[in-house]
Design a protein around this motif. Sequence first.
Motif, short mmCIF file in Angstrom:
data_model
loop_
_atom_site.label_atom_id
_atom_site.label_comp_id
_atom_site.label_asym_id
_atom_site.label_seq_id
_atom_site.Cartn_x
_atom_site.Cartn_y
_atom_site.Cartn_z
N THR A 3 41.13 -6.42 21.51
CA THR A 3 40.11 -7.05 22.36
C THR A 3 40.59 -8.38 22.92
O THR A 3 40.34 -8.69 24.09
CB THR A 3 38.80 -7.25 21.58
OG1 THR A 3 39.06 -7.88 20.33
CG2 THR A 3 38.12 -5.93 21.30
N PHE B 65 43.07 -7.66 25.62
CA PHE B 65 42.36 -7.18 26.80
C PHE B 65 41.78 -8.35 27.60
O PHE B 65 41.91 -8.40 28.83
CB PHE B 65 41.24 -6.23 26.38
CG PHE B 65 40.34 -5.82 27.50
CD1 PHE B 65 40.74 -4.84 28.39
CD2 PHE B 65 39.10 -6.39 27.67
CE1 PHE B 65 39.91 -4.45 29.44
CE2 PHE B 65 38.27 -6.02 28.71
CZ PHE B 65 38.67 -5.05 29.60
N ALA C 101 46.04 -3.15 33.07
CA ALA C 101 45.07 -2.27 32.41
C ALA C 101 44.17 -1.56 33.42
O ALA C 101 43.98 -2.00 34.55
CB ALA C 101 44.22 -3.04 31.40
N ASP D 17 41.01 -1.23 33.36
CA ASP D 17 39.80 -2.01 33.67
C ASP D 17 40.11 -3.05 34.74
O ASP D 17 39.26 -3.35 35.59
CB ASP D 17 39.27 -2.69 32.40
CG ASP D 17 38.93 -1.67 31.32
OD1 ASP D 17 37.87 -1.05 31.43
OD2 ASP D 17 39.74 -1.50 30.41
N ASN E 199 46.02 -0.07 28.49
CA ASN E 199 44.67 0.40 28.20
C ASN E 199 44.25 -0.11 26.82
O ASN E 199 45.08 -0.20 25.91
CB ASN E 199 44.63 1.94 28.22
CG ASN E 199 43.24 2.50 28.39
OD1 ASN E 199 42.30 2.06 27.75
ND2 ASN E 199 43.09 3.48 29.27
N LEU E 200 43.00 -0.42 26.68
CA LEU E 200 42.48 -0.89 25.39
C LEU E 200 42.70 0.16 24.31
O LEU E 200 42.97 -0.17 23.15
CB LEU E 200 40.98 -1.20 25.53
CG LEU E 200 40.29 -2.01 24.44
CD1 LEU E 200 41.02 -3.33 24.19
CD2 LEU E 200 38.84 -2.28 24.80
#
Length: 417
Positions: A57, A60, A110, A112, A158-159
């Motif tokens: 997290t 990210f 990423a 997101d 990617n997470l």
Amino acid sequence: MLLASTLFLITLVFVIWQPKGLQIGTTAIIGAVAALILGVVSFDDVITVTDIVWDATLAFIGIIILSLVLDEIGIFEWAALKMARLSGGNGNLLFVYILLLGALVAAFFANDGAALILTPILLAKMKHLNMKPLAIFAFLMAGGFIGDSASNPLVISNLTNIVTAGFFDIGFWEYAKTMFLPNLLAIIASIVVLWIYFRKDIPKQLDVQNLATPESVIKNMIMFKLSWWFLGLLMIGYFIGDYFNLPVSLFALGGALIFLAIANHFKAVKPLETIKSAPWQVVWFSIGLYVVVYGLKNAGLTSYLAVIINDMQEMGNTAAVIGTGFLAAALSSIMNNMPTIMIMDIAIAETGHEALAYANILGSNLGPKMTPIGSLATLLWLHVLAQKGVKIGWGEYMKVGLVITPPVLFVALLGLL
């Protein structure tokens, strides 16, 4: 199992629904507290979950902050305009180039980041080119798909990758080496399948000369030039961190904050506004939802999945890889890929077949594209589009997702064999 499943479903419904602006992190934390009160999980479970997800997290958040600073400088808009100019106005070439750009952004910033930053830029350019609604839909769906399907090559892409790499102690280089071919196949398959599906809606020719020149959108030329050097050094840092077994967040978040400070020095950003705009709710979402999911593990779901995985392994490595990938994809499409990746990681660990973690990643990254609720990136993507006045219904989304996802996932999984 019934109590844990009900609590998870209620939490997931509120995460997706977001009534009266209830944010995803708040909902997940409420679900986690309820799980504690109801005895679905213990305080020791919360500590275990936090230990699993904290690095992912924070990394990210760092990646998103870095992306936001680069967006302020104008790099992503510059890149989009470069692709448009490079296409020479050929609609099919532009379609392919935009997908390649999306794959590149997803790899380093990423999925997101691609959804949050690249989507509004592409939408604005397509409207400026006076594309028809069907053409805009084709480019948007393709861009949204590639953001997830190409988010496999690096731990930071990617997470789900970060969580799994941390869970199985997979190094940055080891991960990149293993996922190079599957990700390459995923990109090629995505471009081919998406082009076949949307070929009738892609305009043959576009007047790209009406677009701004790439150089004109750069807001700070000093930072623009420094960015390339910094990104190169940051990538070297990830490999150094891998060698010394350091947390990926040390470089992702630490690097982002250093870059933010440099950008502030050159008056390219307003640091407090950038930090505030970072998706901090994702931190609470990750911890909270994983606590709720851990209740499913306690109720025996992971043991049941481990039995299925073992049965597939007995049929041979090919069956295990393909089967695990599609199992993760199916679960991700109906219960979101964030809880799926953790449940499947635990199940795979129980079987002892840790090599299947890569198949789990591919399934959890590509499988969510079958439904709008499959991944956080898709939810963010739909939210960004809705803010721009573009509404994509569940029916029209799934009509595309259910057709194009399975063949791309199958081809990508072949890269692991």
